[in-house]
Enzyme design. Structure first.
Site, PDB file in Angstrom:
ATOM      1  N   LYS A  37       0.838  -1.205   0.000  1.00 23.80           N
ATOM      2  CA  LYS A  37       0.000   0.000   0.000  1.00 23.80           C
ATOM      3  C   LYS A  37       0.875   1.258   0.000  1.00 23.80           C
ATOM      4  O   LYS A  37       0.593   2.224  -0.720  1.00 23.80           O
ATOM      5  CB  LYS A  37      -0.942  -0.015   1.221  1.00 23.80           C
ATOM      6  CG  LYS A  37      -2.055  -1.039   1.051  1.00 23.80           C
ATOM      7  CD  LYS A  37      -2.783  -1.404   2.327  1.00 23.80           C
ATOM      8  CE  LYS A  37      -3.709  -2.586   2.063  1.00 23.80           C
ATOM      9  NZ  LYS A  37      -4.325  -3.174   3.235  1.00 23.80           N
ATOM     10  N   ASP A  44     -11.340   2.376   3.458  1.00 20.18           N
ATOM     11  CA  ASP A  44     -11.580   0.935   3.311  1.00 20.18           C
ATOM     12  C   ASP A  44     -13.066   0.649   3.076  1.00 20.18           C
ATOM     13  O   ASP A  44     -13.427  -0.454   2.661  1.00 20.18           O
ATOM     14  CB  ASP A  44     -11.152   0.208   4.600  1.00 20.18           C
ATOM     15  CG  ASP A  44      -9.943  -0.692   4.366  1.00 20.18           C
ATOM     16  OD1 ASP A  44      -9.650  -0.985   3.191  1.00 20.18           O
ATOM     17  OD2 ASP A  44      -9.318  -1.094   5.354  1.00 20.18           O
ATOM     18  N   GLN A  93      -4.856  -1.845   9.448  1.00 16.98           N
ATOM     19  CA  GLN A  93      -4.638  -3.159   8.843  1.00 16.98           C
ATOM     20  C   GLN A  93      -5.254  -4.255   9.717  1.00 16.98           C
ATOM     21  O   GLN A  93      -4.985  -4.329  10.915  1.00 16.98           O
ATOM     22  CB  GLN A  93      -3.126  -3.399   8.657  1.00 16.98           C
ATOM     23  CG  GLN A  93      -2.778  -4.657   7.908  1.00 16.98           C
ATOM     24  CD  GLN A  93      -3.254  -4.646   6.454  1.00 16.98           C
ATOM     25  OE1 GLN A  93      -3.121  -3.655   5.735  1.00 16.98           O
ATOM     26  NE2 GLN A  93      -3.821  -5.759   6.008  1.00 16.98           N
TER      27      GLN A  93
END
Ligand code: NDP
Length: 291
Positions: free
Chosen positions: A53, A120, A97
């Site tokens: 990422k 997200d 995460q």
């Protein structure tokens, strides 16, 4: 019939080129998109995902702000860091995460992220927004934060001209991250969707009817050639680490003999997930700047 290998890496590269132009335009207007990532602990797979990422951010001109926190970080400490990021105007997107260590309630943590920075697409506010939207194109046009993996799958289907309207789609897996949201997006794109899980009866027969199969199970080579019909399109979301390397949830070698199109692992869905995260971050920066 020759099988088409759906090249997620290539599509991701093309979309990233388009996104880089958007970042340049934002920077010319004084907006520097910035993505904050948080990793709790030292899970090796999570470290790899965070690294990917960060690299994508750097490639596109998005500022990556990463913090690795010790595995003993408390839930209260993590919530306080998120609050700081929510209130920091220089941060446009926040990604925690997953998975988090067991002593931290991940639902509570995801709920704490500001919906405006929820790149997200996991916050209940954003989930509710796309749940209530009837058409997939409206979701995109209205700039909703769509969860990255399902959004990436929709882009792959679109860019490979896979007919979705009216298609019989079987989604194997019902997680909040992949199975459930991809079922909703496909429904909004007028597919007829069946969602299967570990309690589904006659899984093989259900899968055999599918024009498109989305496999998000987390079990290596679970979908076998006898489960699919000739000409099926297969999207393999699975990432399983075996001694032979990374494999998906689909028995690629044998299923590809019957499929009309199939994603490989690696190089299929994975690069798309990261790319849609970048797209959501750029959208967040644009929205927050009021552009
Ligand atoms: P989860 O473990 O959260 O969900 C797995 C789903 O598979 C569950 O709904 C489960 O059913 C179902 N399942 C398990 N066993 C069977 C079975 N025997 N028959 C039918 N269904 C079954 O996984 P995720 O959705 O988070 O991830 C799935 C896979 O995708 C993993 O390999 C993960 O690493 C990968 N992944 C890849 C991403 C990418 O970008 N490429 C992003 C996210 C995930 P039940 O609900 O009944 O338990």
């Amino acid at each position: 019939m020759a099988v088409t290998i759906i090249n997620g890496k290539e599509v991701a590269g093309l979309i990233q080129d388009e996104l880089a132009v958007k970042v340049t335009e934002l920077r010319e207007k004084g907006v520097k998109p910035c993505l904050a990532t948080l990793l709790v602990g030292e899970d090796p797979a999570s470290q790899v995902y965070i690294g990917q990422k960060q690299k994508a951010c750097e490639r596109l001109g998005i500022l990556p702000k990463h913090q690795t926190l010790s595995a003993t970080t408390t839930e209260a400490e993590l919530l306080s860091i998120i609050e700081g990021l929510n209130n920091n105007p220089k941060i446009n997107g926040i990604l925690v995460q997953l998975p988090l260590p067991e002593h931290i309630n991940s639902v509570k943590v995801l709920d704490a992220i500001s919906p405006q920075k929820d790149v997200d697409g996991f916050h209940p506010f954003n989930v509710g927004k796309f749940f209530t939207e009837k058409s997939f194109s409206d979701m995109v046009d209205k700039g909703l934060f769509l969860p990255c993996t399902p959004y990436g799958i929709m882009e792959l289907l679109k860019r490979y001209d896979v007919p979705v309207r009216g298609a019989d789609v079987v989604v194997v897996g019902r997680s909040n991250i992949v199975g459930k949201p991809i079922a909703l997006l496909l429904l909004a794109a007028d597919a007829t969707v069946t969602v299967c899980h570990s309690r589904t009866k006659n899984l093989k027969e259900v899968c055999q009817r599918a024009d498109i199969i989305i496999a998000a199970i987390g079990k290596p080579k679970f979908v076998t050639a006898d489960m699919v019909k000739e000409g099926v399109v297969v999207i393999d979301v699975g990432v399983n680490r075996l001694p032979e390397g990374l494999v998906g949830d689909v028995d690629f070698v044998n299923v590809s003999q019957k499929a009309s199109a199939i994603t490989p692992v690696p190089g299929g869905v994975g690069p798309m997930t990261i790319t849609m995260l970048m797209a959501n971050t750029i959208m967040a920066a644009r929205n927050q700047a009021g552009i």
